[in-house]
Design a protein around this motif. Sequence first.
Motif, short mmCIF file in Angstrom:
data_model
loop_
_atom_site.label_atom_id
_atom_site.label_comp_id
_atom_site.label_asym_id
_atom_site.label_seq_id
_atom_site.Cartn_x
_atom_site.Cartn_y
_atom_site.Cartn_z
N GLU A 47 0.90 -1.52 -0.06
CA GLU A 47 -0.15 0.39 0.04
C GLU A 47 0.69 1.24 -0.32
O GLU A 47 0.86 2.03 -0.73
CB GLU A 47 -0.98 -0.32 1.22
N ALA A 48 1.85 1.14 0.64
CA ALA A 48 2.78 2.72 0.75
C ALA A 48 3.84 2.97 -0.46
O ALA A 48 4.08 3.49 -1.01
CB ALA A 48 3.82 2.19 2.17
N GLU A 49 3.72 2.00 -1.53
CA GLU A 49 3.79 1.90 -3.08
C GLU A 49 2.88 1.92 -3.56
O GLU A 49 4.01 1.76 -4.81
CB GLU A 49 4.96 0.33 -3.29
N GLY A 50 2.01 1.99 -3.49
CA GLY A 50 1.13 2.21 -4.17
C GLY A 50 0.62 1.10 -4.87
O GLY A 50 -0.66 1.41 -5.94
N PHE A 51 0.88 0.03 -4.82
CA PHE A 51 0.29 -1.26 -5.22
C PHE A 51 -0.54 -1.50 -4.57
O PHE A 51 -2.20 -2.64 -5.45
CB PHE A 51 1.01 -2.74 -5.54
N VAL A 52 -1.18 -1.31 -3.35
CA VAL A 52 -2.71 -1.87 -2.84
C VAL A 52 -3.32 -0.91 -2.43
O VAL A 52 -2.99 0.03 -1.95
CB VAL A 52 -2.03 -3.08 -1.94
N THR A 53 -4.45 -0.86 -2.52
CA THR A 53 -5.46 0.03 -1.62
C THR A 53 -6.63 -0.41 -0.67
O THR A 53 -6.93 -1.45 -0.88
CB THR A 53 -5.59 0.74 -2.67
N THR A 54 -6.41 -0.48 0.15
CA THR A 54 -7.38 -0.06 1.52
C THR A 54 -8.95 0.34 1.24
O THR A 54 -9.06 1.55 1.09
CB THR A 54 -6.72 -0.04 2.95
N VAL A 55 -9.76 -0.39 0.86
CA VAL A 55 -11.41 0.45 0.35
C VAL A 55 -12.01 -1.04 1.95
O VAL A 55 -11.61 -1.78 2.86
CB VAL A 55 -11.46 -1.18 -0.66
N ARG A 56 -12.78 0.54 2.63
CA ARG A 56 -13.15 0.31 3.98
C ARG A 56 -14.46 -0.62 3.57
O ARG A 56 -15.53 -0.88 2.86
CB ARG A 56 -14.62 1.38 4.28
N TYR A 57 -14.86 -1.71 4.55
CA TYR A 57 -15.62 -3.19 4.07
C TYR A 57 -15.00 -3.92 2.84
O TYR A 57 -15.78 -5.10 3.51
CB TYR A 57 -17.17 -2.57 3.85
N LEU A 76 13.34 16.51 -8.35
CA LEU A 76 13.46 16.74 -7.42
C LEU A 76 15.06 16.13 -7.87
O LEU A 76 15.96 16.98 -7.47
CB LEU A 76 12.63 16.01 -6.50
N GLU A 77 15.01 15.44 -8.50
CA GLU A 77 16.92 14.82 -8.51
C GLU A 77 17.50 15.41 -9.16
O GLU A 77 18.99 16.07 -9.15
CB GLU A 77 16.60 13.69 -9.68
N VAL A 78 16.89 16.89 -10.21
CA VAL A 78 17.91 17.70 -11.14
C VAL A 78 17.73 18.58 -10.48
O VAL A 78 18.83 19.25 -10.38
CB VAL A 78 16.29 18.20 -12.77
N LEU A 79 17.01 18.87 -9.42
CA LEU A 79 16.73 20.24 -8.35
C LEU A 79 18.45 20.16 -7.65
O LEU A 79 19.03 20.62 -7.13
CB LEU A 79 16.14 20.42 -7.85
N ALA A 80 17.99 18.56 -7.15
CA ALA A 80 18.92 18.12 -6.52
C ALA A 80 20.71 18.11 -6.50
O ALA A 80 21.76 18.46 -6.43
CB ALA A 80 19.17 16.72 -5.78
N ALA A 81 21.00 18.39 -8.51
CA ALA A 81 22.24 18.03 -9.01
C ALA A 81 22.35 19.42 -8.83
O ALA A 81 23.82 19.46 -8.07
CB ALA A 81 22.02 17.16 -10.08
N GLN A 82 21.53 20.47 -8.96
CA GLN A 82 21.83 21.59 -9.08
C GLN A 82 22.75 22.44 -8.14
O GLN A 82 23.68 23.28 -8.11
CB GLN A 82 20.67 22.92 -10.01
N ALA A 128 13.56 10.01 -0.58
CA ALA A 128 13.73 9.36 -0.44
C ALA A 128 11.87 8.48 0.09
O ALA A 128 11.48 7.34 -0.65
CB ALA A 128 14.38 8.92 1.08
N GLY A 129 11.32 9.37 0.09
CA GLY A 129 9.40 9.69 -0.15
C GLY A 129 9.29 8.12 -1.14
O GLY A 129 9.19 7.62 -1.41
N VAL A 130 9.86 9.35 -2.38
CA VAL A 130 9.45 8.96 -3.52
C VAL A 130 10.44 7.79 -4.09
O VAL A 130 9.49 7.00 -4.87
CB VAL A 130 9.55 10.42 -4.42
N ASN A 131 11.11 7.89 -3.97
CA ASN A 131 12.01 7.09 -4.53
C ASN A 131 11.44 5.43 -3.81
O ASN A 131 11.99 4.52 -4.29
CB ASN A 131 13.70 7.44 -4.15
N ARG A 132 11.55 5.33 -2.77
CA ARG A 132 10.54 4.44 -2.16
C ARG A 132 9.81 3.97 -3.07
O ARG A 132 9.21 2.09 -3.00
CB ARG A 132 10.49 4.24 -0.46
#
Length: 204
Positions: free
Chosen positions: A58-68, A91-97, A153-157
């Motif tokens: 779910e944290a990676e976006g593969f799964v969604t928790t649906v109520r009920y 973000l990566e381009v900005l980090a490099a700059q 870090a959050g996006v790359n995960r």
Amino acid sequence: MDAGRENDRSPGDTIAAHLREEILSGRRVGGERLVEETIAKGFGVSRVPVREALAQLEAEGFVTTVRYRGATVSTTLHKDNRELLEVRHGLEVLAAQLAARNRGGSVADELARVVERARDCGGGSPADRSGARSFHDLIAIASGNDQLREMLAGVNRRVEWGLGDDPDATVHDHAALASAILGGAPVQAGFLMDEHLRRDEADT
């Protein structure tokens, strides 16, 4: 993945990897329910590692928790991944700059070793993966922006599972990027990071 690393996996990680592969291959489709009891029986485990696996997915976006209904395969996985790659790219381009403006900052010596290793191997062997920190994390640290590093870090995960991996190109790209950063050339560093990411994303 080698056998040693496979054996180091927790049951939850193993289940997550299996389900992830099934989703990516299309064997599990968007909206399909992921029943904890059924999965647990299939792996011969309790529901605890299954819940851990589903939380990871779910944290990676593969799964969604649906109520009920509980956990289901995400119906927006590919759209979400495209959007996350766009965010990561910027973000990566900005980090490099920023890293180039800092000339490598606190990790300048580590970036210099990236260049040296590429020269030693002639740019033709797989990227060095023995260090504790990845090359992209080094750049994020070199940027001197902790908020940017945390966001990356959050996006790359969430997108690392879908990125291409051309070791030979990676060695060359990393060395060129490190040189531009150490040389204090933000425009060049941003351009090289942009080109590197485009190749990376083209293989997804």
